[in-house]
Design a protein around this motif. Sequence first.
Motif, PDB file in Angstrom:
ATOM      1  N   ILE A 153    -112.528 156.985   7.006  1.00 38.90           N
ATOM      2  CA  ILE A 153    -112.330 156.333   5.709  1.00 38.90           C
ATOM      3  C   ILE A 153    -111.685 157.328   4.749  1.00 38.90           C
ATOM      4  O   ILE A 153    -112.197 158.430   4.542  1.00 38.90           O
ATOM      5  CB  ILE A 153    -113.676 155.848   5.123  1.00 38.90           C
ATOM      6  N   LYS A 182    -106.644 153.458  -3.831  1.00 41.88           N
ATOM      7  CA  LYS A 182    -106.785 152.569  -2.682  1.00 41.88           C
ATOM      8  C   LYS A 182    -107.689 153.218  -1.631  1.00 41.88           C
ATOM      9  O   LYS A 182    -107.745 154.439  -1.528  1.00 41.88           O
ATOM     10  CB  LYS A 182    -105.413 152.279  -2.059  1.00 41.88           C
ATOM     11  N   GLN A 183    -108.377 152.390  -0.863  1.00 40.30           N
ATOM     12  CA  GLN A 183    -109.187 152.892   0.251  1.00 40.30           C
ATOM     13  C   GLN A 183    -108.606 152.391   1.572  1.00 40.30           C
ATOM     14  O   GLN A 183    -108.199 151.232   1.686  1.00 40.30           O
ATOM     15  CB  GLN A 183    -110.647 152.437   0.128  1.00 40.30           C
ATOM     16  N   TYR A 184    -108.572 153.298   2.550  1.00 39.60           N
ATOM     17  CA  TYR A 184    -108.066 152.987   3.887  1.00 39.60           C
ATOM     18  C   TYR A 184    -109.165 153.236   4.910  1.00 39.60           C
ATOM     19  O   TYR A 184    -109.946 154.184   4.778  1.00 39.60           O
ATOM     20  CB  TYR A 184    -106.865 153.878   4.236  1.00 39.60           C
ATOM     21  N   LYS A 185    -109.196 152.397   5.946  1.00 39.95           N
ATOM     22  CA  LYS A 185    -110.149 152.590   7.046  1.00 39.95           C
ATOM     23  C   LYS A 185    -109.415 152.500   8.376  1.00 39.95           C
ATOM     24  O   LYS A 185    -108.552 151.635   8.558  1.00 39.95           O
ATOM     25  CB  LYS A 185    -111.269 151.549   6.995  1.00 39.95           C
ATOM     26  N   TYR A 194    -107.218 158.893  -4.758  1.00 36.68           N
ATOM     27  CA  TYR A 194    -107.366 158.900  -6.215  1.00 36.68           C
ATOM     28  C   TYR A 194    -106.176 159.597  -6.857  1.00 36.68           C
ATOM     29  O   TYR A 194    -105.406 160.295  -6.199  1.00 36.68           O
ATOM     30  CB  TYR A 194    -108.640 159.647  -6.628  1.00 36.68           C
ATOM     31  N   ASN A 213    -117.980 151.889  -0.645  1.00 39.64           N
ATOM     32  CA  ASN A 213    -117.569 151.473   0.697  1.00 39.64           C
ATOM     33  C   ASN A 213    -116.961 150.075   0.573  1.00 39.64           C
ATOM     34  O   ASN A 213    -117.670 149.081   0.486  1.00 39.64           O
ATOM     35  CB  ASN A 213    -118.773 151.465   1.643  1.00 39.64           C
ATOM     36  N   GLU A 214    -115.636 150.006   0.563  1.00 45.25           N
ATOM     37  CA  GLU A 214    -114.948 148.754   0.259  1.00 45.25           C
ATOM     38  C   GLU A 214    -114.689 147.915   1.513  1.00 45.25           C
ATOM     39  O   GLU A 214    -114.634 148.432   2.626  1.00 45.25           O
ATOM     40  CB  GLU A 214    -113.629 149.049  -0.454  1.00 45.25           C
ATOM     41  N   LEU A 265    -118.770 156.827  -4.825  1.00 46.45           N
ATOM     42  CA  LEU A 265    -117.898 156.484  -3.709  1.00 46.45           C
ATOM     43  C   LEU A 265    -118.301 155.114  -3.178  1.00 46.45           C
ATOM     44  O   LEU A 265    -119.413 154.937  -2.681  1.00 46.45           O
ATOM     45  CB  LEU A 265    -118.003 157.542  -2.606  1.00 46.45           C
ATOM     46  N   THR A 290    -110.316 157.499   0.818  1.00 52.62           N
ATOM     47  CA  THR A 290    -110.166 156.891  -0.503  1.00 52.62           C
ATOM     48  C   THR A 290    -109.245 157.779  -1.324  1.00 52.62           C
ATOM     49  O   THR A 290    -109.505 158.971  -1.494  1.00 52.62           O
ATOM     50  CB  THR A 290    -111.521 156.749  -1.212  1.00 52.62           C
ATOM     51  N   LYS A 295    -109.291 155.585  -9.039  1.00 55.24           N
ATOM     52  CA  LYS A 295    -109.119 155.188  -7.644  1.00 55.24           C
ATOM     53  C   LYS A 295    -107.832 154.399  -7.471  1.00 55.24           C
ATOM     54  O   LYS A 295    -107.518 153.514  -8.258  1.00 55.24           O
ATOM     55  CB  LYS A 295    -110.299 154.353  -7.158  1.00 55.24           C
TER      56      LYS A 295
END
Length: 537
Positions: A267, A286-289, A271, A117-118, A115, A269, A284
């Motif tokens: 957060i 996209k990652q959202y925060k 998939y 952290n982007e 995992l 992520t 994966k």
Amino acid sequence: MNNQVKLKYVLQPEDKRKNKPSYAWDILFKKYDIVKEIEQQGYYDIRTDQMMRNRGVIALWQQKYPGKSIPDNRNILKFDFSVDLPNVFKGYHLQIMPIGGNIYRIAPFNMYYKLKNENVPIIPMTSPIKMSSLDLSNVTTEPNAQTVAEITGMFSYVFHDLNDNNRTVVSTLSGKNNVQNVNFNVDNILNHQPITLSIDTWQAEIDGVYESEKTVLIIESKMKFPKDFNIRQLFIPRLLIEQTMEKLELHKEAYAGYFVKTRDIYILTVYKFTDLQNMNSMKKCKQYKFSLSDDPQNIFKIKDGSTIELNKERTINKIYNLIYNTEMTTIYPSYSNGDIISFPQANNLQISLDYLDLLDSSEDYITINGEKVERSGAEAFMDAFKYNRRQYNYYLNWLGYLGLVDRDAVSDSPYVTKNGKSFRMAGFHQQNVMLIKLMACHISFRKVLLKMLGGETIDTDQMKYVIQQEMKDIPTKSQISSSTFPRRISSVKSMCNQVLTQMGVYKKRMVSKDILEYGVDCKINPNAVRTKKISFL
């Protein structure tokens, strides 16, 4: 097909655990000669009645660990993260999988996914109504974190971003659900060949499934940001959703999401499994925060099929002024016990802040296996954050470097300082201000912050010299070795990046090697505030 494999035990000291699951599986592997069995047939199936309530196993435990209570089966079978695997599993690159009928298969399964952290923008979200039954500032459980994501529109934002036809999000499934006739492959981590599994019934524990007009999203939730996670937690629920859609003859785009609520950041992520016959086909997307806000302008709305209303805030001017008004220290930090604090090599800001919270609690730390361990020790860190023993020192030293943690001069035990306690009591935005000031005290972090704000090149050789100058007055034995400089510089850049992102300044794209272009949530002229010259070299 030849199932024979050759196992070789390799385990670094920092990866070893001192806990009951490791002790128990050492006994079980020896009693049933499990390594030999796996080498001959590629796997070993063990029944629960062969485990910790077996008379022979109990006798071996009492002989080896007299006076120590024997663990239950359930406490030696849950390995959601690779760091929790018993030493014998990690050493031989083995994992364990339930296959039904109280039987577990041990084989070299490739079951964990890292995992990351982007560096993505953190989007402020506000609840559309005032809450009287849920304290949004004190969310401590996974179900409550998911509820916050629902009511503030975080999930709606993600669904709309995945497909702009999605306008309504509802919760559908959670809890225990049976999956029938499960057939799939898992990669063999040693020879990369598929291991085929066929299971009649699998009981899946689902944290949440959400659905919109065009999309289904499966959620696995955690309250801390781990190094990796077990793919099975998302794959088996994904098979259940596929079976349900086939039964109902209604197919939608299905995604799987790993949802983490750290101290102040939510957060998600996302998939997608590209092959439902292969557990390792997860990719994966996209990652959202997100962060919580009280500003009513941050209430999420969909104006039309493609427009999202969000309030834009935070400016580079404020950060420049914070840096320039912070005095740099000329003394390299050390603990009260006299030890020089190692230059930071931690890379995840969220883990750092969550660890500060963990250290400042007065309660005993109870591990996932029900064991009581010292809260300030490595075992508690490894259990909570799923990183190895070496990372424990990295994150402790990062907090010490900023003056948030110290070591007692007599006991040598880590504790949270007065400044650390004040930091913990501050709100999210005030913590970001405090972090900028704490980092700007040190010439290395100050230089990187300013370079990033100006979109300038961060030269590795120059940074190495700056760090050497920062540490020039400390004993030679405490200096950094040449081989670790790239990792230390990378850590400085990573932490600076994350703090700036939390304040609304984030990396937009890579222009060229080590030249980053930063975006900000409002239009300003950063050169207008550069009124004070600072010499670094």
